[in-house]
Design a protein around this motif. Structure first.
Motif, PDB file in Angstrom:
ATOM      1  N   ILE A  92      -4.213  -0.006  -8.707  1.00 32.70           N
ATOM      2  CA  ILE A  92      -2.860   0.262  -8.185  1.00 32.70           C
ATOM      3  C   ILE A  92      -1.962  -0.955  -8.347  1.00 32.70           C
ATOM      4  N   LYS A  93      -2.547  -2.149  -8.177  1.00 36.57           N
ATOM      5  CA  LYS A  93      -1.709  -3.344  -8.316  1.00 36.57           C
ATOM      6  C   LYS A  93      -1.286  -3.577  -9.760  1.00 36.57           C
ATOM      7  N   LYS A  94      -2.179  -3.173 -10.689  1.00 35.02           N
ATOM      8  CA  LYS A  94      -1.813  -3.346 -12.098  1.00 35.02           C
ATOM      9  C   LYS A  94      -0.636  -2.450 -12.447  1.00 35.02           C
ATOM     10  N   VAL A  95      -0.653  -1.218 -11.904  1.00 35.41           N
ATOM     11  CA  VAL A  95       0.485  -0.331 -12.159  1.00 35.41           C
ATOM     12  C   VAL A  95       1.758  -0.999 -11.682  1.00 35.41           C
ATOM     13  N   LEU A  96       1.686  -1.529 -10.453  1.00 33.35           N
ATOM     14  CA  LEU A  96       2.884  -2.162  -9.914  1.00 33.35           C
ATOM     15  C   LEU A  96       3.255  -3.389 -10.737  1.00 33.35           C
TER      16      LEU A  96
END
Lengths: 99, 179, 780
Positions: free
Chosen positions: C406-410
Motif C-alpha cells: 500500500i505504501k508503494k502505491v502511495l
C-alpha cells in the motif's frame, strides 16, 4: 640596542634546546629541553613586540607560557605513565611505534 | 656605517652602554647555564640550571620593557613549571647524584644538527636584521596595555587558552591516574 | 534594524511587520529541539516527544503568526497601492531598470525592482543587517487587476566578507531569511504536517529501539526544511537541500539492521547525489551570471529584466532540473522514492510525501524566472519542465497499479503528483503548481498516515493482497479519512485536489477558452490521463484494503486517538483546503474567497517575478475531468468486485484478464519491473561501468604499471651491468656493489628509518627542518 642581540640569544638557546631534545634519554630532561626551546621562541616574540612597539608580541608570549604549562603537565603525566609501565623513563626504549 | 660601528658609537652613550653590558652578562649566563643543562649528568642539577636560564630570560624581558611577561615568567615558570619538573624527577626516582647513562651514544648527530641549525639561523638573522635597531624612544609595554589587549581583541584566544589549560589538566589527571 | 526608506513623499510605505525579521526563530526552535533531544532525552530519561512536540507546536504557532502577518501585509500593500491611484514607477536609484521596464519587448511591465533598497544600504555602509522594505509601487498594466504584491522581506547578515556588498562591487556572502508568499505557505505546511506527524509517531513508533534518535531526526529534518524554505540565498538553499537529504537518509535507514532498509537509504542518498551535481553547477552558473551574487532576488530580477541571456538561463535551468528530478522524484531519477518507503510510515508521510520531496518543486518556484525565461515557457507548446512533469505523472501513475504494497502505491502516486506540480510550473501555471503542492501535502500526508494506521492494525504489514481487505468495519475512522483523502487525490469535487488539479489543466491552455501561457497539448493530455489513472488506482487501493473480506491473520482494530486525531484533522483539511483558491466565476465562494491563495502566494507587479498570464477557468473542462475520474474509479470498482466475488480470500489471481492476455501481461511485467530502470542502473550502468573500470584498471596495471616497473627493473639491471662492465672493472668495487643492490637495500634503509625511536624521529624532523631552512635561504 640591536634587534639581533636578542634574536641571536634566542637562536643559540633554541639550538641548545634542540641538542638537549636530541641527545637526552631521560624523559624529564627532554621536557626541560623543550621548555628551553619555548623560551627561546618567547624571547623572539617579545623582542619583535618591542621592535615594532606592538603589544601583540608580549601577549602571545604570555599565551605560549600558558601553553607551556599545559604541555609540561601533560608531558609529565605521560612520562610518569611510561615510568610506571616500564620502570624506566628512557625515551629511547619506548619504541612501540617501530615499523 | 657597519652595524659594529653603530654599536661602537652607541657605546659612548652611558645608558646604552650599561644596558648592553647588562644584556651581555645575562646572555652569557643563560647560554652557559643552558649548555650545562643539556650536558650535566645530574638530573637535579639540570633542573637548577634550567632555573637559571628561565630567570635570565625573565631579565631579558625586563630589558625589552615587557614587565608583565617577565613577572609571569617568574611566577609560572620558576614558580610552577620548575616545581612540576622537580616533582617529575622525584616521582621517577632519579638518583640525586650523578648518573651515567643520561645521554645517547650518538651525541654527534644532535650536535651536528644543532650546530647546522645555529649556522643557518645565524646566517639568516644576520642577513635579515643586521641593521634593525630597537627604537630608542620605546616605552615599556606595561601591564595595563597587556590587560587591555588580552581582554580586548585577544579575548577569544584567551578563552581558548583557558579551555586548553582545563583540557590539559583533565588530560594529565586521566593519563597519570593509577587505576 | 529595519530602516524604512522614504519612498515618495506622498506615499506612506506600509510598515513591514517586525515579526518577519525574526522568522529564523522557527527553524531555530526545531534545531534547539534536536540538540536538546540528543543531549537530555536519554540522560535525564525524558521521553523524546516531551521535547519534540512542544517545540513543533511552538514552531507551528509562530508560523501561523507569520502567516497572519503576511496576509495582513499583502492586504495593506495592495490597499496602499489602490489609494495611490495611478500606477507609479519607483525609479529611485536604478534608472536603467526603470527604462528596461518601460520598453519591455513583450509590452508587459516588469514591475518594481526589489533591489534598490539593497543598494542604498550598501552606500550607508550598513550591510551588516538589512531588512528590505516595503511596499513596492509598481507598474501595472492598464486594464489588469491592480494587484501588487509586496517585495519579499529579506533579513540578512553578512556571513562571509568578500570585498564589500554586491552593490559596491564585492561579493560578500549574505545569509538570512526571505519571507514571501511561497515561503510563508511552505512554513505553515511544514510545521503543520510535522506537528501532526510528531503526534502520530508517539503511538506509531512507541517502544521502538531508537525512539529518541527518531524524534531527534524529526526535529532536525523540520529545522532543515524550514531553513531551506526560508533561505534568502542560493548558497543557503544548497545547505538546506543537503541537510534534508541527510535527514531523509537517516530516517529511511531508521531500521538499518535490515539490509533492504539500509540499501534503500543508500539508494536515496546516491540518487540524490546525481541531481546535486546539477544543483551545484546550476547555482554556480547563476552566481556568475547574476554578477557574483547568491541573492535569490538579484538572480530572479536579473532573469526577469533580461540581464542574463536566455541561453545562460536555459543551461542553468537544465542543470537545476536535474536536481529537481532527483529530489522530487521525477522520471528516470524517481526510483529512490518508492524504496524510501522502507522508513517508518510517519516519516514517509512527512518527508517522502508532504515536504522534502516538494523541495524540488519549491526550488523551481523560488527561481521561477530562471525557468520561465530559460525554457521560454510563455507562449510555447512544450518545454523540458512540462515534458518531464508529464512523463512522470503518467509513468508514476501506471506503476501505482501493479503494487501490492500500500505504501508503494502511495509512493508512486506521490511521484505522479510531483510530476503534476512540475508540469504545472512547466506550463506557466505557477499558482496552480504551488496550490497543488499545498493541497497535496495535506491529503497525501493523510493517506500515508492512514496507511500507517492500517498497517498498525495488521501487524505492520503493508501487503494489501495478503494481509488486508475488509478493514472497513474494523477501522471506520481510518476508512473514512482514507476515502476522503483518496477522493481529494483523485480530484473529486469539491475536495481539495479537484481545485488544484483543475487549475493545472486550465493552465495548460489547451481547452477552448482557457487561455494561459501557451498551448501545451501533450502535457494537457498527460494531465487528463493522470487524472483518470489516479482515480483508478486509488479505487484499487481502497478496494483491496477496506472492501471484500479480511485476508490477513491478525485481529484488526481501530487505532488509538493519537493516530486517528491527526487523520481526522488532515481529512478535514483535505475537504476544505481547496476552497482557498476557487475561480471567481463560482457562485457564492467565488466572490467571497476567489483567488485568495493566488493573491497571497504569487508575486505580482514586482521585478523578481515574471508576468504570467492566467488561464480562465472552464466549467466544461472541470466536468469532463471529473467524469473521467469518476468513470475510471467506477470501472476499477466493478472490476475488483467481480474479481473477488469468485474467491474472496484470493491473495493472487491467475484468471484475471491481466493474467490471460499476453500483451497486457507483458505490460504488467514491465510495470512490475518498474520499466527495468533499476536493472538499467544497477545492472547495466553500474555493472558495466564497474566491469569496464575494473578491466581498465587491470589493463593499466598489467601494461602501464607493470611495463613501467619492468622497464625500471631492466633499466636498473642494464645500468648495473654497464657499471659492472665498465666502472667496476675500473676498480671502484665497493661503490658499484652498493649501487647494484640499490633496490633491495633502499628498502632495508627505509625500514630502519621506521625504528619507532622517538629520538630518531626528532633528529629527522629537526634535521629536515634545518635542511629546508637552508634551502629556503639559498633559494630565496
Amino acid at each position: 640596542m640591536f634587534l639581533n642581540q636578542f634574536l641571536f640569544l634566542a637562536a643559540i638557546l633554541f639550538c641548545i634546546g634542540v641538542y638537549g631534545v636530541l641527545t637526552r634519554k631521560n624523559g624529564v630532561l627532554v621536557l626541560m629541553s623543550i621548555e628551553l626551546i619555548l623560551n627561546a621562541v618567547n624571547i623572539n616574540l617579545v623582542a619583535f613586540g618591542s621592535f615594532n612597539q606592538d603589544i601583540a608580541g608580549q601577549v602571545f608570549a604570555l599565551f605560549i607560557i600558558a601553553v607551556a604549562a599545559a604541555e609540561v603537565g601533560v608531558g609529565l603525566a605521560i612520562v610518569l605513565l611510561i615510568y610506571r609501565n616500564r620502570r624506566s623513563i628512557d625515551v629511547s626504549e619506548a619504541d612501540l611505534l617501530q615499523g | 656605517m657597519t652595524s659594529l660601528g653603530i654599536l661602537a658609537a652607541e657605546m659612548t652613550n652611558t645608558e646604552v652602554w650599561v644596558t648592553n653590558s647588562f644584556f651581555l652578562a645575562i646572555a652569557a649566563v643563560s647560554i652557559l647555564a643552558a649548555l650545562k643543562m643539556v650536558t650535566t649528568d645530574n638530573v637535579v642539577h639540570a633542573a637548577l640550571y634550567l632555573l637559571i636560564v628561565l630567570a635570565a630570560v625573565a631579565a631579558v624581558y625586563v630589558i625589552l620593557g615587557a614587565e608583565f611577561a617577565a613577572a609571569t615568567q617568574i611566577l609560572v615558570y620558576i614558580g610552577a613549571i620548575m616545581v612540576l619538573l622537580l616533582f617529575g624527577v622525584m616521582l621517577t626516582r632519579a638518583q640525586i647524584g650523578s648518573e651515567t647513562d643520561l645521554d645517547h651514544d650518538q651525541k654527534w648527530i644532535g650536535a651536528l644538527i644543532s650546530v647546522v641549525l645555529a649556522a643557518v639561523m645565524g646566517y639568516s638573522l644576520w642577513e635579515a636584521f643586521s641593521d634593525a635597531k630597537l627604537p630608542d624612544n620605546r616605552v615599556p609595554q606595561g601591564t595595563e596595555a597587556v590587560a587591555d589587549s588580552i581582554f580586548g581583541i585577544y579575548i577569544v584566544p584567551f578563552e581558548a587558552i583557558s579551555v586548553l589549560l582545563l583540557a590539559a589538566l583533565i588530560g594529565a589527571v586521566v593519563v597519570a591516574r593509577r587505576d | 534594524m529595519t530602516t524604512f526608506l522614504p519612498l515618495l513623499a506622498t506615499e506612506s510605505p506600509v510598515a513591514v511587520p517586525g515579526i518577519f525579521e525574526i522568522v529564523w526563530i522557527v527553524p531555530a526552535i526545531m534545531a534547539a529541539s534536536f540538540v536538546a533531544i540528543l543531549l537530555f532525552s536519554k540522560r535525564l530519561s525524558i521521553p523524546a516527544h516531551w521535547i519534540g512536540i512542544p517545540a513543533i507546536m511552538a514552531s507551528f504557532l509562530f508560523a501561523l503568526a507569520i502567516a497572519g502577518n503576511w496576509i495582513a501585509y499583502v492586504g495593506d500593500v495592495a490597499d496602499s497601492h489602490d489609494s495611490g491611484g495611478e500606477a507609479l514607477a519607483f525609479v529611485d536609484g536604478d534608472p536603467e531598470l526603470a527604462a528596461a521596464s518601460a520598453d519591455d519587448e513583450h509590452g508587459k511591465s516588469i514591475g518594481v525592482s526589489c533591489l534598490t533598497d539593497d543598494a542604498n544600504h550598501a552606500d550607508d555602509g550598513h550591510s551588516d543587517e538589512e531588512s528590505l522594505a516595503p511596499a513596492a509601487l509598481g507598474f501595472v498594466e492598464e486594464g489588469e487587476a491592480p494587484h501588487v504584491s509586496p517585495c519579499p522581506v529579506v533579513t540578512q547578515v553578512t556571513w562571509f566578507e568578500n570585498g564589500g556588498s554586491a552593490a559596491s562591487g564585492g561579493s560578500d556572502i549574505q545569509v538570512g531569511t526571505m519571507v514571501d508568499g511561497q515561503s510563508v505557505m511552505l512554513l505553515v505546511v511544514v510545521t503543520f504536517i510535522s506537528m501532526l506527524v510528531h503526534i502520530f509517531s508517539t503511538d506509531y513508533v512507541a517502544g521502538d529501539r531508537r525512539y529518541t534518535h527518531y524524534f531527534a531526526f524529526l526535529s532536525l529534518f523540520t529545522a532543515s526544511m524550514l531553513f531551506f524554505v526560508l533561505s534568502s540565498s542560493t548558497l543557503q538553499m544548497i545547505v538546506g537541500w543537503e541537510l534534508v537529504g541527510v535527514c531523509s537518509f537517516a530516517l529511511i535507514g531508521h531500521w538499518w539492521e535490515d539490509k533492504p532498509n539500509s540499501d534503500a537509504a543508500l539508494k536515496a542518498f546516491l540518487t540524490n547525489r546525481v541531481g546535486d551535481i546539477g544543483l551545484l553547477i546550476g547555482m554556480i552558473i547563476l552566481y556568475f551570471a547574476a554578477g557574483r551574487t547568491f541573492d535569490i532576488r538579484a538572480i530572479n530580477e536579473a532573469a526577469v529584466t533580461g540581464a542574463i541571456s536566455q541561453n545562460t538561463l536555459m543551461v542553468a535551468a537544465l542543470c537545476l532540473l536535474a536536481a529537481v528530478m532527483s529530489k522530487s522524484g521525477q522520471f528516470i531519477l524517481h526510483t529512490w522514492l518508492p524504496d524510501a518507503m522502507a522508513g517508518p510510515t510517519p516519516v514517509s508521510a512527512l518527508i517522502h510525501a508532504a515536504t522534502m520531496v516538494v523541495a524540488g518543486v519549491y526550488l523551481i518556484g523560488r527561481l521561477y524566472p530562471v525557468f520561465y525565461v530559460g525554457f521560454d515557457i510563455e507562449g510555447s507548446t512544450i518545454n523540458p519542465l512540462a515534458l518531464v512533469g508529464g512523463i512522470t505523472c503518467v509513468g508514476g501513475g501506471m506503476l501505482a497499479f501493479v503494487q501490492r504494497d500500500i505504501k508503494k502505491v502511495l509512493a508512486y502516486s506521490t511521484v505522479s503528483q510531483l510530476g503534476y506540480m512540475v508540469l504545472a510550473l512547466g506550463v506557466g501555471a505557477y499558482t496552480a503548481g504551488m496550490f497543488h503542492l499545498f493541497t497535496h501535502a495535506i491529503f497525501k500526508a493523510c493517506l500515508f498516515l492512514g496507511a500507517g494506521s492500517v498497517s498498525h492494525a495488521c501487524h505492520h504489514s503493508f501487503d494489501m493482497k495478503a494481509d488486508m481487505g475488509g478493514l472497513k468495519q474494523y477501522m471506520p475512522k481510518t476508512f473514512w479519512t482514507f476515502v476522503i483523502a483518496s477522493g481529494a487525490l483523485a480530484g473529486i469535487p469539491p475536495l481539495a485536489g479537484f481545485w488544484s488539479k483543475d487549475e493545472i489543466l486550465v493552465g495548460a491552455g489547451v481547452w477552448p477558452g482557457t487561455g494561459g501561457n501557451g498551448t501545451y497539448y501533450l502535457p494537457f493530455l498527460f494531465g487528463m490521463l493522470t487524472a483518470a489513472m489516479t482515480a483508478a488506482y486509488m479505487t484499487r487501493v481502497i478496494w483491496l484494503t477496506f472492501f471484500g473480506r479480511y485476508r490477513g491473520h491478525a485481529h484488526p482494530h481501530e487505532s488509538g486517538n493519537r493516530i486517528t486525531v491527526p487523520l481526522i484533522i488532515l481529512a478535514v483539511g483535505a475537504v476544505f483546503a481547496g476552497f482557498l483558491n476557487v475561480p471567481k466565476v463560482l457562485p457564492v465562494l467565488g466572490s467571497r474567497i476567489g483567488l485568495w491563495f493566488e493573491e497571497m502566494v504569487e508575486p505580482a507587479g514586482i521585478a523578481t517575478f515574471p508576468v504570467i498570464d492566467h488561464g480562465k477557468p472552464s466549467f466544461s473542462l472541470a466536468i469532463v475531468a471529473t467524469l473521467l475520474a469518476l468513470g475510471a474509479a467506477t470501472l476499477v470498482y466493478v472490476y475488483y468486485k467481480r474479481l473477488y466475488a469468485k474467491d474472496a480470500m484470493a491473495t493472487d489471481y491467475t484468471d484475471s484478464f491481466v493474467a490471460k492476455n499476453r500483451f497486457i501481461r507483458a505490460g504488467h511485467t514491465l510495470l512490475v519491473e518498474k520499466y527495468y530502470l533499476d536493472h538499467l542502473y544497477t545492472g547495466t550502468i553500474a555493472g558495466s561501468t564497474k566491469g569496464w573500470m575494473a578491466q581498465a584498471a587491470y589493463w593499466f596495471n598489467q601494461n602501464v604499471l607493470d611495463g613501467f616497473i619492468d622497464r625500471v627493473g631492466s633499466g636498473t639491471t642494464a645500468t648495473g651491468r654497464f657499471i659492472y662492465k665498465y666502472i667496476d672493472q675500473g676498480a671502484i668495487d665497493g661503490a658499484v656493489n652498493g649501487s647494484g643492490l640499490g633496490a633491495s637495500q633502499s628498502g632495508e634503509i627505509l625500514r630502519k628509518v621506521q625504528s619507532g625511536r622517538v629520538r630518531q624521529y626528532a633528529s629527522l624532523m629537526f634535521g629536515a627542518a634545518t635542511v629546508l631552512a637552508a634551502v629556503f635561504i639559498i633559494a630565496v
